[in-house]
Motif scaffolding. Structure first.
Motif, PDB file in Angstrom:
ATOM      1  N   TYR A 154       0.829  -1.204   0.000  1.00 43.10           N
ATOM      2  CA  TYR A 154       0.000   0.000   0.000  1.00 43.10           C
ATOM      3  C   TYR A 154       0.866   1.257   0.000  1.00 43.10           C
ATOM      4  O   TYR A 154       0.464   2.307  -0.538  1.00 43.10           O
ATOM      5  N   GLN A 155       2.084   1.173   0.584  1.00 43.69           N
ATOM      6  CA  GLN A 155       2.975   2.330   0.578  1.00 43.69           C
ATOM      7  C   GLN A 155       3.532   2.580  -0.824  1.00 43.69           C
ATOM      8  O   GLN A 155       3.629   3.734  -1.267  1.00 43.69           O
ATOM      9  N   ALA A 156       3.911   1.507  -1.526  1.00 46.24           N
ATOM     10  CA  ALA A 156       4.375   1.661  -2.907  1.00 46.24           C
ATOM     11  C   ALA A 156       3.275   2.261  -3.764  1.00 46.24           C
ATOM     12  O   ALA A 156       3.531   3.121  -4.622  1.00 46.24           O
ATOM     13  N   PHE A 157       2.030   1.829  -3.533  1.00 47.41           N
ATOM     14  CA  PHE A 157       0.906   2.381  -4.298  1.00 47.41           C
ATOM     15  C   PHE A 157       0.745   3.863  -3.992  1.00 47.41           C
ATOM     16  O   PHE A 157       0.483   4.665  -4.891  1.00 47.41           O
ATOM     17  N   GLY A 158       0.901   4.258  -2.716  1.00 45.18           N
ATOM     18  CA  GLY A 158       0.777   5.663  -2.356  1.00 45.18           C
ATOM     19  C   GLY A 158       1.827   6.520  -3.031  1.00 45.18           C
ATOM     20  O   GLY A 158       1.540   7.628  -3.509  1.00 45.18           O
ATOM     21  N   ALA A 159       3.083   6.032  -3.085  1.00 47.28           N
ATOM     22  CA  ALA A 159       4.142   6.775  -3.768  1.00 47.28           C
ATOM     23  C   ALA A 159       3.840   6.887  -5.259  1.00 47.28           C
ATOM     24  O   ALA A 159       4.029   7.953  -5.873  1.00 47.28           O
ATOM     25  N   ARG A 160       3.368   5.795  -5.845  1.00 46.97           N
ATOM     26  CA  ARG A 160       3.015   5.825  -7.272  1.00 46.97           C
ATOM     27  C   ARG A 160       1.849   6.787  -7.530  1.00 46.97           C
ATOM     28  O   ARG A 160       1.808   7.469  -8.558  1.00 46.97           O
ATOM     29  N   PHE A 161       0.898   6.822  -6.602  1.00 50.89           N
ATOM     30  CA  PHE A 161      -0.244   7.735  -6.737  1.00 50.89           C
ATOM     31  C   PHE A 161       0.247   9.180  -6.795  1.00 50.89           C
ATOM     32  O   PHE A 161      -0.188   9.966  -7.643  1.00 50.89           O
ATOM     33  N   ALA A 162       1.173   9.533  -5.901  1.00 55.44           N
ATOM     34  CA  ALA A 162       1.706  10.895  -5.886  1.00 55.44           C
ATOM     35  C   ALA A 162       2.418  11.223  -7.198  1.00 55.44           C
ATOM     36  O   ALA A 162       2.331  12.353  -7.696  1.00 55.44           O
ATOM     37  N   LEU A 163       3.126  10.240  -7.761  1.00 53.93           N
ATOM     38  CA  LEU A 163       3.865  10.467  -8.998  1.00 53.93           C
ATOM     39  C   LEU A 163       2.940  10.520 -10.213  1.00 53.93           C
ATOM     40  O   LEU A 163       3.077  11.397 -11.063  1.00 53.93           O
ATOM     41  N   ALA A 164       2.003   9.583 -10.274  1.00 47.22           N
ATOM     42  CA  ALA A 164       1.139   9.489 -11.455  1.00 47.22           C
ATOM     43  C   ALA A 164       0.131  10.630 -11.529  1.00 47.22           C
ATOM     44  O   ALA A 164      -0.135  11.170 -12.604  1.00 47.22           O
ATOM     45  N   GLN A 165      -0.430  11.004 -10.365  1.00 45.71           N
ATOM     46  CA  GLN A 165      -1.474  12.026 -10.350  1.00 45.71           C
ATOM     47  C   GLN A 165      -0.915  13.434 -10.156  1.00 45.71           C
ATOM     48  O   GLN A 165      -1.644  14.409 -10.255  1.00 45.71           O
ATOM     49  N   ARG A 166       0.363  13.524  -9.803  1.00 43.26           N
ATOM     50  CA  ARG A 166       1.150  14.758  -9.817  1.00 43.26           C
ATOM     51  C   ARG A 166       0.812  15.755  -8.712  1.00 43.26           C
ATOM     52  O   ARG A 166       1.711  16.262  -8.055  1.00 43.26           O
ATOM     53  N   ARG A 167      -0.454  16.076  -8.471  1.00 44.08           N
ATOM     54  CA  ARG A 167      -0.816  17.073  -7.447  1.00 44.08           C
ATOM     55  C   ARG A 167      -1.933  16.466  -6.601  1.00 44.08           C
ATOM     56  O   ARG A 167      -3.099  16.481  -7.002  1.00 44.08           O
ATOM     57  N   VAL A 168      -1.572  15.925  -5.432  1.00 40.52           N
ATOM     58  CA  VAL A 168      -2.524  15.081  -4.706  1.00 40.52           C
ATOM     59  C   VAL A 168      -2.470  15.329  -3.200  1.00 40.52           C
ATOM     60  O   VAL A 168      -1.524  15.925  -2.669  1.00 40.52           O
TER      61      VAL A 168
END
Length: 721
Positions: free
Chosen positions: A290-304
């Motif tokens: 879930y932490q890897a997903f959170g980091a990816r979310f920040a990168l993919a969605q850019r402004r979160v």
């Protein structure tokens, strides 16, 4: 020339062969270490699963077969649980009068299906206070892999890559035989052999540039160390239980439901996030799924906005995102946080990554700012200090702006909010982090989202329609910018959290102080009236009892209060050995020293903390007893404080004692808090039931105080009349 060419080819193949052999040895050593963990884990999982299956009635087998299964005879024979059906087996079930082979086979197959599902969901909890042989064996087996650290995981991945890439060309070169044989071979065979040698040479050169051989060699040394003794393993587990549980979840294949780990995001958003790469070159910490997903979310969605509940490692997720961007060429990063956690952020960046942390704080902060602009790194500053730094109009761009405890900028008109907005407008990526994205109003939550992706809610009527439609529509509207996971969904191994409301009757002295405060209309004095006379305070007496009980079992205690004078009263009552008080006026470095001293203390210790200072950003998992001297005006403040102790890395059950008076302000305050908590659950935390619309509960501190004071004045006037 041919001899020289032959020697060169042999040298290349020898280097490739050694690298391949080292890679395969590491993979074998790693598999042995993993096998030891799984061997130690199996009996614990089996016991938990058996207990769970015993509690599931056999009637549930009908659910697996869509109600077609007839269980009357099986249940009448005493097989009333799924476990009993499993234990009977196919043959045993067939011996029951009235049970045919088909029914027996179907019942057993259905029981096996349920057992497999249960086996995937049970979570092993390791009790550090009550070690027994099986859990000790598991901790010792895990210790070897935990000690090897995240570099071992990278080494194993590099070994797998080397095995896959080097194996085929080395095999082809071996088939071609020696150089003398190639002299008499045909042109095509020689070309194939030379191509294989060239491929090995290229792969070895690439591996040398990456330092693969050194990485694999160090990991092999770490994995070949002898097993730790029991004391060493248990001590290490207590110090960093989060690392043990992370590894355990990874190796057992267990862990949270995928949808929960992904914050129940819409499928199109989740798919985009999953496809985002995450480079771990500059990271020194292993991530949970879930932490890897959170980091990816920040990168993919850019402004979160990352709204994970406290204790789930938002800081680690942010550092993982920064490390990825650094690997992609990013040079300048900025973290804005409350003053009390600046030191903690600086430490975490150094411990969890290879990135350079640059604190922008104190008298020399302008010089540090100039150095950061010139050399790069991760600048860490406070909300107040940020106002003194001009947002960049040229030069290197900020690859990511991280804003910790982002609810500090919920009011867009404040100077701190304007400063953050100015920097956010110039950042390529922006990550807001807070476990309490909304305290009193949904409007506050909207304000945070507008800092990031204003288009989500600024379309004409979008926010109003989402609010009127209820919480689920609101969450769908903000999903591209908002990710939240709760502890109960993704940390199955967290120890128990036991809340106890400790009700006490006012003493006569308490009652007199309370009456005086009510007549004066002084809400804050009403809240702390129970401590006005320490010698006769009922709450203070109960607090002493709780601390004494904790001392008897060697547990550490953190005591929270909103009021400094209450903490002073508690300090006088407990004596000079307490740590703190940790208040808002204590400098950041000194706060961390207090926490470090409390953590390092052997056995029982007590830390006193003002709840809005100690409840933000600091890690207090050394404490397993939390005392709240009075209820707080905002439920999120209490949640945040408790989560400082009940978080990933806490090896013991956490007991929370909230001290309450049976008459007076406490009971009335709790009734209002319950409504505010429901609002948060409906809009910011995932909930199956939407109980409120956008502004159903709008209680500011001032209006709440006025309401309670007036009610209490009327109550006491009526009582006197």
């Amino acid at each position: 020339m041919r001899d020289a060419g032959g020697r060169k080819a042999r040298d290349v193949l020898a280097v490739g062969g050694r690298l391949l052999g080292a890679a395969r040895s590491l993979l074998a050593d790693h598999e042995n270490a993993v096998g030891a963990v799984r061997t130690a884990l199996a009996p614990l999982v089996d016991e938990l699963a058996a207990h769970e299956l015993e509690s599931i009635p056999a009637a549930r087998l009908k659910d697996v077969t869509q109600g077609r299964l007839r269980l009357g005879a099986i249940e009448a024979a005493g097989h009333t649980s799924v476990r009993q059906v499993l234990d009977a087996g196919r043959y045993g079930l067939r011996q029951i009068a009235g049970v045919g082979p088909q029914t027996a086979d179907q019942a057993y197959a259905a029981a096996r299906q349920i057992a497999e599902a249960v086996g995937e969901t049970v979570a092993v909890r390791i009790d550090v206070d009550h070690p027994e042989p099986r859990t000790t064996a598991l901790v010792i087996a895990l210790h070897r892999l935990v000690q090897a650290g995240p570099d071992a995981a990278r080494a194993v991945e590099a070994a797998r890559q080397a095995d896959a890439e080097l194996g085929p060309p080395l095999a082809r070169a071996a088939e071609a035989g020696g150089w003398l044989r190639q002299r008499f071979a045909g042109r095509e065979a020689r070309a194939r052999a030379q191509a294989a040698v060239d491929a090995v040479a290229e792969l070895c050169e690439r591996a040398d540039q990456r330092g693969t051989a050194l990485l694999i060699g160090q990991a092999s040394v770490d994995l070949l160390r002898g097993p730790a003794d029991e004391i060493e393993a248990w001590v290490d587990f207590e110090l960093r239980s989060a690392d043990y549980y992370s590894l355990l979840a990874e190796l057992s294949g267990g862990g949270p439901d995928v949808a929960a780990a992904e914050g129940f995001l819409p499928s199109e958003v989740a798919e985009r996030v999953r496809s985002q790469p995450l480079d771990g070159t500059h990271r020194r910490v292993s991530l949970r799924g879930y932490q890897a997903f959170g980091a990816r979310f920040a990168l993919a969605q850019r402004r979160v906005l990352l709204g994970d509940e406290m204790g789930l490692g938002k800081t680690i997720q942010a550092i993982a995102a920064l490390a990825h961007l650094a690997a992609q060429g990013g040079t300048h990063f900025l973290v804005v946080c409350p003053a009390g956690v600046l030191v903690n952020w600086t430490r975490e960046i150094g411990a969890r990554s290879t990135l350079r942390a640059v604190p922008l704080h104190g008298a020399e902060r302008q010089e540090a700012f100039a150095e950061w602009r010139a050399k790069g790194g991760v600048a860490v500053t406070t909300y107040d200090a940020l106002r003194g730094f001009p947002p960049p109009d040229g030069g290197p761009r900020v690859a990511m702006l991280v804003v910790d405890e982002a609810h500090y900028v919920k009011n867009p008109e404040t100077r701190r909010s304007l400063a953050v907005a100015a920097w956010a407008a110039r950042g390529e990526r922006v990550l807001f982090m807070t476990g309490t994205p909304m305290e009193n109003r949904v409007a506050e939550f909207r304000s945070l989202v507008r800092h990031l992706q204003p288009g989500l809610l600024d379309r004409p009527g979008a926010a109003e329609r989402a609010g009127a439609a209820g919480s689920q529509a609101f969450r769908r509207a903000v999903a591209p910018a908002y990710l939240r996971r709760n502890q109960r969904d993704v940390l199955a191994e967290l120890p128990a959290l036991v809340h106890t409301d400790e009700w006490a009757d006012f003493s006569a002295a308490d009652q007199d102080a309370y009456r005086t405060a009510v007549l004066a209309g002084n809400f804050m004095a009403m809240r702390r009236a129970a401590y006005a006379d320490p010698e006769k305070s009922a709450k203070l007496l109960r607090l002493r009892e709780i601390v004494a009980e904790a001392a008897g079992s060697g547990r550490k205690v953190v005591v929270f209060s909103y009021f400094r004078d209450v903490l002073g009263t508690v300090a006088d009552a407990l004596g000079p050995a307490v740590h703190g008080p940790l208040t808002g006026s204590v400098p950041p470095a000194r706060r961390q020293q207090m926490v470090d001293g409390f953590t390092a203390a052997h056995g029982h210790a007590v830390l006193l903390a003002q709840i809005e200072a100690g409840g933000v950003g600091l890690n207090l998992q050394a404490a397993s007893v939390v005392i709240l001297c009075e209820p707080q005006v905002k439920p999120t403040i209490e949640h945040q404080a408790v989560a400082r102790a009940h978080r990933m890395g806490q090896p013991r059950p956490v007991r929370v004692h909230r001290l309450l008076s049976t008459t007076g302000v406490d009971e009335r305050l709790l009734a209002i808090l319950r409504g505010k908590a429901r609002l948060f659950d409906a809009y910011a935390r995932r909930s199956d039931v939407a109980e409120a619309v956008a502004d159903a509960v709008d209680v500011s501190d001032v209006s709440l105080a006025r309401q309670i004071v007036e009610e209490e004045q009327r109550r006491l006037a009526g009582k006197d009349g």
